[in-house]
Scaffold this motif. Structure first.
Motif, PDB file in Angstrom:
ATOM      1  N   ARG A 139       0.854  -1.182   0.000  1.00  0.00           N
ATOM      2  CA  ARG A 139       0.000   0.000   0.000  1.00  0.00           C
ATOM      3  C   ARG A 139       0.893   1.235   0.000  1.00  0.00           C
ATOM      4  N   SER A 191      -4.721   0.824  -8.518  1.00  0.00           N
ATOM      5  CA  SER A 191      -4.129  -0.434  -8.077  1.00  0.00           C
ATOM      6  C   SER A 191      -3.797  -1.292  -9.288  1.00  0.00           C
ATOM      7  N   SER A 231      -1.554  -1.090  -4.309  1.00  0.00           N
ATOM      8  CA  SER A 231      -2.592  -0.059  -4.331  1.00  0.00           C
ATOM      9  C   SER A 231      -1.981   1.252  -3.872  1.00  0.00           C
TER      10      SER A 231
END
Length: 472
Positions: free
Chosen positions: A39, A93, A110
């Motif tokens: 992330r 993403s 993402s």
């Protein structure tokens, strides 16, 4: 001979056995990742991934905003993924595949959306006083509304069209009669500087006084940009000019009223059309008009604070119901569930608005076909409002009927009964279909007027009509 062969066979078997026992069995392929997800912030960055493997492997990328180093190798190794900055105001993403020895592992990357670039006047969103209720719930709480017509939108000044200055006493009487919301039409082109559309501070302060009369009583106020001499023409030739002027004006209005709670709503425009053209709009006209709604929403939201959560009202083309069904596009909005749609209802024209030679009877109780319009009776009322319910209300989008009413015909003794029948039926049908009614009152109490109240005293001129509207 047989004995020799036998001994050789035993030796040969022993040798084969020794060799076979000495062979090392090949281990099955193995490929493991230290994580299955990365992330990243909008700013991007680098991220380490440990690969544990006993085979050759390869990283397969499906996007150009992530890079891997190394992109292939053998055995255990650490791969560094570089994620580029995301300049879009949308989350993104992608799935990355790591393959080797017939094994496929997936790594999902993402990345957060970029923060919008706010103008200098923006402040962080503020929920204070903005209730956590849906727009449909807020619309239902508005009850029945009344228009302060021909006052603050009067060209030439608040009293230029024959009405006195608005007072707190008048608004008190409106509330006492059963109305819980006031639509306040405003002409904002009282400029301190017409070159950059700077609104006169004295005029802004006067509009605020009237808004305070309403919200100070716990009522709802719907503040709009009204006709204002018709500068809002929905043509390609005028689109850039109108959107620029509209944006500058609404930013000023939104900043001035940013501290108000959710009893104050903004309505972007009013009855936008090409002057004199009442027909079905060309694609050019409704496309441009839809852009006005978008500009309005973005201008208000750009100011932040409580305006980030305020309910905003956007109009169909010429506030026409059928044009709304066919051509309206709900603006994109950074805030969920805070938009309402506005239409007006003046059907049938012959009974509602036409002065000389107009129809004087309406509905199922009409006794003279010659004196009534050939269309627009009860079935038409219900059909129009049913369309709005299905198109908007059932989809969670409230609908304000920002204007409706019937002119008086003081020379006809029986007209008031049909006027009452109309307002009774139309108002009830609006409520039954989940719409919010706003009666149009222009303050004119004479022949062909819409007034329900004496603007000087607040006295009810037509108590029976008021009861028909509010349902008392």
């Amino acid at each position: 001979m047989n004995s020799l062969v036998s001994r050789f066979s035993i030796v040969l078997c022993s040798v084969v056995f020794l060799f076979s026992c000495g062979e090392k069995e090949e281990a099955p392929a193995s490929l493991q990742l230290s994580t299955e997800e990365i992330r990243a912030a909008a700013s991007g960055g680098t991220f380490n991934l440990a690969i544990a493997s006993n085979v050759s492997w390869k990283v397969i990328l499906t996007g150009d905003w992530v890079e891997a180093s190394p992109a292939e190798g053998f055995g255990d190794e650490e791969v560094i993924f570089s994620v580029k900055e995301n300049s879009d105001e949308a989350v993104r993403s992608l799935d990355i595949r790591v393959t080797g020895g017939g094994i496929v592992r997936t790594l999902t990357v993402s990345q957060a959306a970029a923060e919008p670039e706010f103008p200098s006047y923006h402040i962080p969103a503020d929920h204070t006083g903005m209730r956590d209720i849906s727009s449909l719930e807020l619309a239902a709480d508005m009850g029945v509304g009344w228009n302060l017509g021909n006052s603050l939108e009067a060209i030439g000044g608040e009293t230029a069209w024959g009405n006195p200055k608005v007072t707190q006493a008048l608004i008190d009487q409106i509330q006492a009669a059963g109305f819980n919301a006031v639509r306040i039409p405003v002409a904002w082109s009282k400029f301190a500087n017409a070159t950059d559309f700077t609104i006169d501070p004295a005029w802004m302060a006067r509009v605020q006084e009237v808004v305070d009369y309403v919200v100070g009583k716990g009522m709802y106020a719907v503040l709009n940009q009204h006709w204002d001499e018709g500068w809002m023409q929905p043509t390609y030739a005028q689109q850039a000019y109108v959107n620029g002027r509209l944006e500058k004006m609404w930013i000023q209005i939104a900043l001035h009223f940013r501290h108000y709670d959710d009893h104050l709503l903004f309505a972007g425009t009013n009855e936008v059309m090409v002057t004199g053209d009442y027909g079905t709009p060309k694609a050019e006209y409704y496309t441009v008009q839809n852009s006005f709604n978008q500009t309005f929403v973005e201008a208000v939201r750009s100011t932040g604070g409580r305006n980030a959560h305020r309910n905003l009202v956007v109009q169909t083309f010429n506030t026409n119901i059928d044009h709304g069904i066919n051509f309206f596009a709900l603006p994109e909005d950074a805030t969920d569930d805070r938009l309402m749609v506005e239409v007006h209802y003046y059907d049938p024209y012959e009974f509602v608005l036409k002065e000389e030679g107009g129809a004087s009877q309406w509905g199922k109780n009409a006794t003279d076909p010659v004196r009534k319009a050939a269309w627009g009776d009860e079935s038409h009322v219900d059909a129009q409002f049913k369309k709005l319910k299905g198109k908007f209300v059932d989809q969670g989008i409230p609908v304000l009927v920002g204007e409706y009413g019937v002119i008086s015909r003081t020379a006809l003794s029986d007209h008031e009964q049909y006027r009452k029948d109309y307002l009774d039926y139309v108002s009830a049908s609006m409520k039954a279909h989940g719409l919010v009614p706003f009666y149009w009152d222009n303050g004119h109490a004479g022949n062909y007027g819409f007034a329900l109240f004496d603007r000087n005293t607040g006295t009810q001129l037509y108590p029976d009509l008021i009861r028909a509207i509010v349902g008392k």
